[in-house]
Design an enzyme around this catalytic site. Structure first.
Site, mmCIF file in Angstrom:
data_model
loop_
_atom_site.group_PDB
_atom_site.id
_atom_site.type_symbol
_atom_site.label_atom_id
_atom_site.label_comp_id
_atom_site.label_asym_id
_atom_site.label_seq_id
_atom_site.Cartn_x
_atom_site.Cartn_y
_atom_site.Cartn_z
ATOM 1 N N GLY A 43 6.025 8.471 6.134
ATOM 2 C CA GLY A 43 5.156 9.524 6.686
ATOM 3 C C GLY A 43 4.179 8.886 7.658
ATOM 4 O O GLY A 43 4.468 7.856 8.261
ATOM 5 N N ARG A 44 3.022 9.517 7.787
ATOM 6 C CA ARG A 44 2.038 9.030 8.776
ATOM 7 C C ARG A 44 1.646 7.580 8.519
ATOM 8 O O ARG A 44 1.609 6.761 9.438
ATOM 9 C CB ARG A 44 0.779 9.884 8.728
ATOM 10 C CG ARG A 44 0.974 11.358 9.006
ATOM 11 C CD ARG A 44 -0.361 12.045 8.804
ATOM 12 N NE ARG A 44 -0.278 13.477 8.869
ATOM 13 C CZ ARG A 44 0.054 14.261 7.862
ATOM 14 N NH1 ARG A 44 0.345 13.760 6.690
ATOM 15 N NH2 ARG A 44 0.093 15.568 8.010
ATOM 16 N N ILE A 45 1.320 7.268 7.252
ATOM 17 C CA ILE A 45 0.805 5.917 6.968
ATOM 18 C C ILE A 45 1.945 4.891 7.044
ATOM 19 O O ILE A 45 1.776 3.800 7.593
ATOM 20 C CB ILE A 45 0.085 5.884 5.595
ATOM 21 C CG1 ILE A 45 -1.096 6.875 5.619
ATOM 22 C CG2 ILE A 45 -0.413 4.484 5.274
ATOM 23 C CD1 ILE A 45 -1.768 7.113 4.271
ATOM 24 N N SER A 80 -0.558 3.235 -2.282
ATOM 25 C CA SER A 80 -0.306 4.686 -2.379
ATOM 26 C C SER A 80 -0.878 5.215 -3.695
ATOM 27 O O SER A 80 -2.052 5.583 -3.746
ATOM 28 C CB SER A 80 1.182 4.998 -2.229
ATOM 29 O OG SER A 80 1.913 4.470 -3.313
ATOM 30 N N ARG A 81 -0.080 5.217 -4.739
ATOM 31 C CA ARG A 81 -0.565 5.619 -6.055
ATOM 32 C C ARG A 81 -0.006 4.636 -7.091
ATOM 33 O O ARG A 81 1.173 4.267 -7.040
ATOM 34 C CB ARG A 81 -0.108 7.041 -6.392
ATOM 35 C CG ARG A 81 -0.880 8.139 -5.653
ATOM 36 C CD ARG A 81 -2.344 8.218 -6.078
ATOM 37 N NE ARG A 81 -3.093 9.271 -5.410
ATOM 38 C CZ ARG A 81 -3.853 9.100 -4.324
ATOM 39 N NH1 ARG A 81 -3.969 7.905 -3.763
ATOM 40 N NH2 ARG A 81 -4.530 10.110 -3.802
ATOM 41 N N GLU A 85 -6.038 4.010 -13.399
ATOM 42 C CA GLU A 85 -7.347 3.682 -12.815
ATOM 43 C C GLU A 85 -8.474 4.345 -13.598
ATOM 44 O O GLU A 85 -8.299 5.489 -14.031
ATOM 45 C CB GLU A 85 -7.395 4.163 -11.362
ATOM 46 C CG GLU A 85 -6.530 3.318 -10.477
ATOM 47 C CD GLU A 85 -6.490 3.825 -9.042
ATOM 48 O OE1 GLU A 85 -7.402 4.579 -8.639
ATOM 49 O OE2 GLU A 85 -5.544 3.460 -8.338
ATOM 50 N N HIS A 99 -8.959 0.451 -5.078
ATOM 51 C CA HIS A 99 -8.584 1.709 -4.412
ATOM 52 C C HIS A 99 -9.514 1.981 -3.210
ATOM 53 O O HIS A 99 -10.188 3.018 -3.166
ATOM 54 C CB HIS A 99 -8.608 2.872 -5.412
ATOM 55 C CG HIS A 99 -7.757 4.036 -4.991
ATOM 56 N ND1 HIS A 99 -7.108 4.864 -5.862
ATOM 57 C CD2 HIS A 99 -7.455 4.523 -3.752
ATOM 58 C CE1 HIS A 99 -6.458 5.804 -5.205
ATOM 59 N NE2 HIS A 99 -6.655 5.611 -3.901
ATOM 60 N N ALA A 155 -8.386 1.535 0.229
ATOM 61 C CA ALA A 155 -7.654 1.475 1.504
ATOM 62 C C ALA A 155 -8.265 2.366 2.583
ATOM 63 O O ALA A 155 -8.269 2.010 3.757
ATOM 64 C CB ALA A 155 -6.184 1.813 1.291
HETATM 65 C C1 DGY Z 1 -6.264 9.276 -0.654
HETATM 66 O O1 DGY Z 1 -6.818 9.769 0.325
HETATM 67 O O2 DGY Z 1 -5.336 9.827 -1.228
HETATM 68 C C2 DGY Z 1 -6.771 7.957 -1.136
HETATM 69 O O3 DGY Z 1 -6.072 7.476 -2.186
HETATM 70 C C3 DGY Z 1 -8.239 7.984 -1.417
HETATM 71 O O4 DGY Z 1 -8.816 7.888 -0.179
#
Ligand code: DGY
Length: 331
Positions: free
Chosen positions: A160-162, A242-243, A272, A290, A292
């Site tokens: 995707g975008r990232i 990501s997660r 987390e 967390h 980023a």
């Molecule tokens: C998001 O935006 O989903 C990040 O994990 C928190 O900024």
């Protein structure tokens, strides 16, 4: 005299940048939880029950119990691109709009995933500790040898975008890019980013760096597990911004301990803020809390977009970035 319409009632679940709170206050009656800890579920429910809008963070679990006790709630606006903390199906069923904050954090998040990638491959955290511990007493030839980044293969899970922003940065390192995504990028994008779509097994087998950029979905939970880690090269590095639950952390600990892979850079964790104790003692993993998307500029943009989304719904406009746009048509 016509009555002055009252301002919409909004709850903001944590302190956000002041200028954004001021903007919200100018158009809404705001109840701000300014404490440094998230509200408990009971406290959150008590404060949202008579509100029309909620601006919340990923540390707030917004499930059917919140919707059931807040009959007037019209919008839940997450200050994050990910929204796995919100039961979107339950919101949709009740006609509540859910919004998130895509785009504004893409480049900052990709910058940080690259920071993890570089720090892990070039052992930056270990190097810093080495200097601080007074071990740099003379220049050594064979000390803190890391892995090269340039000319290697970067495997991106979730294009995707990232994921694409990661690939764009890889061009500068002359890397080959493989990606895995349910949807193929258009040929022009693939050409521009020199990216090739492949299946997960091939990506894991052929990549020197595997970077995860997929949302947390039932299908992606433990996508990286013992079997996938064993498929990776022994010299490869895993990056996750990501997660946390996309990676089976217990399996990752074993992989890092037993040398199935060379290292990992993690910004997110399965439970987390808990971090698997096995990760804490390992030197071949770089750990971050967390962060980023945590640049000052981006955190202001995320908060502003979340507030704009919330106010737009409450003022009868289309919010910029809805997650369940199907609800809008029904309002
Ligand atoms: C998001 O935006 O989903 C990040 O994990 C928190 O900024």
């Amino acid at each position: 005299m016509p009555a002055i319409p009252s301002k919409p009632r909004v709850m903001i679940s944590r302190a956000l940048p002041e200028e954004v709170i001021a903007r919200a206050r100018s158009r809404a009656d705001v109840d701000l939880h300014a404490g440094d800890k998230p509200l408990s579920k009971t406290e959150l429910i008590a404060r949202v029950k008579d509100r029309e809008g909620l601006v919340c963070l990923i540390t707030d679990t917004i499930d059917s119990s919140v919707f059931e006790s807040s009959p007037g709630l019209k919008v839940v606006s997450n200050v994050a691109v990910g929204f796995n903390n919100i039961d979107v199906a339950a919101a949709t069923k009740r006609g509540v709009v859910v919004t998130n904050t895509p785009d504004v954090l893409t480049e900052t998040t990709a910058d940080f995933a690259w920071t993890l990638l570089m720090a892990t491959a070039r052992r930056l955290v270990e190097a810093d500790r080495y200097v601080r511990d007074g071990k740099f007493t003379q220049w050594e030839y064979m000390v803190l040898l890391g892995g090269d980044v340039h000319d290697k293969t970067l495997g991106i899970i979730g294009f995707g975008r990232i994921g694409r922003a990661m690939a764009r940065r890889a061009l500068g390192f002359n890397m080959r890019v493989l990606y895995q995504d349910a949807v193929a990028a258009d040929p022009a994008t693939e050409r521009e980013l020199r990216a090739t779509r492949t299946d997960t097994a091939t990506l894991l087998r052929d990549s020197d760096f595997v970077s995860i950029h997929t949302p947390l979905l039932p299908d992606t939970r433990h996508l990286i597990n013992a079997q996938s880690l064993r498929t990776m090269k022994k010299t490869a590095y895993l990056v996750n911004a990501s997660r946390g639950p996309v990676v089976d952390e217990a399996a990752l600990v074993q992989a890092l301990k037993e040398g199935w892979i060379a290292g990992a850079g993690l910004d997110v964790f399965e439970e987390e803020p808990k971090v698997h104790p096995g990760l804490m003692g390992l030197s071949n993993v770089v750990l971050a809390p967390h962060i980023a998307s945590a640049s000052s500029d981006t955190r202001i943009k995320m908060a502003a977009l979340a507030v704009d989304n919330c106010l737009a719904v409450l003022e009868g406009q289309t919010p910029p970035t809805p997650v369940n746009p199907e609800v809008l048509g029904k309002r």
